[in-house]
Scaffold this motif. Structure first.
Motif, PDB file in Angstrom:
ATOM      1  N   GLN A  80       0.823  -1.212   0.000  1.00  0.00           N
ATOM      2  CA  GLN A  80       0.000   0.000   0.000  1.00  0.00           C
ATOM      3  C   GLN A  80       0.860   1.266   0.000  1.00  0.00           C
ATOM      4  N   ARG A  81       2.144   1.089   0.162  1.00  0.00           N
ATOM      5  CA  ARG A  81       3.080   2.205   0.160  1.00  0.00           C
ATOM      6  C   ARG A  81       3.947   2.119  -1.101  1.00  0.00           C
ATOM      7  N   GLY A  82       4.477   3.227  -1.510  1.00  0.00           N
ATOM      8  CA  GLY A  82       5.311   3.243  -2.702  1.00  0.00           C
ATOM      9  C   GLY A  82       6.645   2.589  -2.444  1.00  0.00           C
ATOM     10  N   GLY A  83       7.218   2.022  -3.489  1.00  0.00           N
ATOM     11  CA  GLY A  83       8.524   1.397  -3.382  1.00  0.00           C
ATOM     12  C   GLY A  83       8.791   0.505  -4.570  1.00  0.00           C
ATOM     13  N   SER A  84      10.046   0.172  -4.773  1.00  0.00           N
ATOM     14  CA  SER A  84      10.423  -0.718  -5.882  1.00  0.00           C
ATOM     15  C   SER A  84      10.869  -2.094  -5.396  1.00  0.00           C
ATOM     16  N   VAL A  85      11.410  -2.155  -4.189  1.00  0.00           N
ATOM     17  CA  VAL A  85      11.860  -3.432  -3.611  1.00  0.00           C
ATOM     18  C   VAL A  85      11.324  -3.554  -2.188  1.00  0.00           C
ATOM     19  N   TYR A  86      10.668  -4.660  -1.916  1.00  0.00           N
ATOM     20  CA  TYR A  86      10.117  -4.908  -0.577  1.00  0.00           C
ATOM     21  C   TYR A  86      10.847  -6.128  -0.001  1.00  0.00           C
ATOM     22  N   ASN A  87      11.382  -5.962   1.173  1.00  0.00           N
ATOM     23  CA  ASN A  87      12.154  -7.036   1.809  1.00  0.00           C
ATOM     24  C   ASN A  87      11.412  -7.502   3.061  1.00  0.00           C
ATOM     25  N   VAL A  88      10.905  -8.745   2.997  1.00  0.00           N
ATOM     26  CA  VAL A  88      10.180  -9.309   4.153  1.00  0.00           C
ATOM     27  C   VAL A  88      10.909 -10.541   4.693  1.00  0.00           C
ATOM     28  N   THR A  89      12.214 -10.596   4.425  1.00  0.00           N
ATOM     29  CA  THR A  89      12.994 -11.731   4.939  1.00  0.00           C
ATOM     30  C   THR A  89      12.823 -11.850   6.449  1.00  0.00           C
ATOM     31  N   ASP A  90      12.899 -10.722   7.146  1.00  0.00           N
ATOM     32  CA  ASP A  90      12.587 -10.646   8.579  1.00  0.00           C
ATOM     33  C   ASP A  90      11.261  -9.898   8.679  1.00  0.00           C
ATOM     34  N   TYR A  91      10.166 -10.656   8.793  1.00  0.00           N
ATOM     35  CA  TYR A  91       8.842 -10.016   8.732  1.00  0.00           C
ATOM     36  C   TYR A  91       8.635  -9.036   9.891  1.00  0.00           C
ATOM     37  N   ALA A  92       9.371  -9.191  10.970  1.00  0.00           N
ATOM     38  CA  ALA A  92       9.238  -8.265  12.096  1.00  0.00           C
ATOM     39  C   ALA A  92       9.922  -6.928  11.816  1.00  0.00           C
ATOM     40  N   HIS A  93      10.868  -6.907  10.881  1.00  0.00           N
ATOM     41  CA  HIS A  93      11.578  -5.660  10.535  1.00  0.00           C
ATOM     42  C   HIS A  93      11.655  -5.539   9.009  1.00  0.00           C
ATOM     43  N   PRO A  94      10.557  -5.370   8.331  1.00  0.00           N
ATOM     44  CA  PRO A  94      10.570  -5.269   6.866  1.00  0.00           C
ATOM     45  C   PRO A  94      11.157  -3.935   6.414  1.00  0.00           C
ATOM     46  N   THR A  95      11.600  -3.907   5.180  1.00  0.00           N
ATOM     47  CA  THR A  95      12.154  -2.668   4.624  1.00  0.00           C
ATOM     48  C   THR A  95      11.595  -2.435   3.226  1.00  0.00           C
TER      49      THR A  95
END
Length: 295
Positions: free
Chosen positions: A277-292
């Motif tokens: 729902q937010r803008g971005g080109s790369v979503y990192n959910v490797t650590d779902y508690a600290h996504p980037t």
């Protein structure tokens, strides 16, 4: 004169002592067993010659009766044993050689069939055993052959159904993704042909893993795809398996999702739904508690 008198006196005393002793003995016996009953005394009886003949003939007759009973018992047991053998032989012939229980492909029931593995296809492959007694049809070998020739079959059970039929229970594979070549992939990482299955709505899985790790990579990627909610599945164009513990998603919009290992997939999918729902080109959910988010 004096000596005679003395001798008489001694005899009288001895007699008197003897009487007293018998009296005391009788008194002791009476006191011990006043109510004792005298036991009957046994005596031998000699039978006359005619009586001995009667007794002898009676014993011989009894022995003959016992011998007859034993002979009848042996004959009865032997007859029962022979009857059992005859029944076993008859049943063996009936089930193993007689056409009474011969297999008829038309009487086959197939449970769990689909367009990819039809009941007609199964019956056709079983027609090679037509006319063969059911007990001589190798059901285990039949099941193994059917599963080998039909990659869609995940599990199969083949059993006899008397008098002349068979039952085939099928558990088919459930495709969750497709390969770049158009084959299907299930949650076990098994690749199998589509055979008319609609693949347009499935996410494509691409693997750059080594050949020895390819099955594990496909399994990890299929597990990730399976966990995605429908709204994300529609946006996902491809799942890339770089290593079994390194999965990436390529979205149709050009965005990329670094998923990492195939674990905590449900939680990662929930976090990704919020991040998209937010803008971005790369979503990192490797650590779902600290996504980037990058870009």
């Amino acid at each position: 004169m004096t000596s005679r008198k003395s001798s008489f006196s001694r005899r009288s005393k001895a007699t008197e002592v003897s009487k007293n002793t018998r009296v005391r003995t009788n008194r002791r016996q009476a006191s011990r067993g006043e109510k004792a009953v005298s036991l009957p005394q046994s005596r031998k009886v000699t039978l006359a010659s005619k009586d001995r003949a009667v007794v002898s003939s009676g014993l011989a007759q009894r022995r003959e009766e016992i011998a007859q009973i034993k002979r009848r018992t042996r004959l009865r047991r032997g007859g029962i044993g022979a009857l059992i053998v005859v029944i076993i032989v008859a049943l063996g012939y009936l089930f193993w050689f007689s056409p009474v229980f011969a297999y008829d492909p038309g009487k086959t029931r197939v449970v769990g069939a689909s367009a990819q593995v039809s009941a007609g296809q199964i019956k056709e492959e079983l027609s090679a055993y037509a006319g063969q007694p059911l007990m001589r049809v190798p059901t285990g070998q039949v099941a193994a052959t059917l599963q080998k020739e039909n990659p869609w079959i995940k599990q199969i059970g083949v059993s006899r159904e008397f008098p002349r039929g068979m039952v085939v229970h099928l558990t088919l594979r459930n495709p969750v993704a497709k390969t770049t070549q158009g084959s299907l992939v299930d949650l076990e990482g098994k690749v199998f042909p589509a055979k008319g299955f609609e693949v347009s709505n499935l996410v494509t899985i691409a693997s750059s893993c080594r050949a020895s790790d390819n099955r594990d990579c496909l399994k990890s990627a299929a597990s990730v795809v399976e966990s995605l909610p429908p709204e994300i599945t529609k946006k996902t164009q491809q799942a890339q398996a770089i290593r079994p513990e390194n999965i990436e998603l390529q979205l149709a919009s050009g965005q990329k999702v670094i998923w990492g290992a195939s674990k905590d997939n449900q939680k990662k999918a929930q976090v990704l739904s919020v991040l998209l729902q937010r803008g971005g080109s790369v979503y990192n959910v490797t650590d779902y508690a600290h996504p980037t988010i990058i870009g």
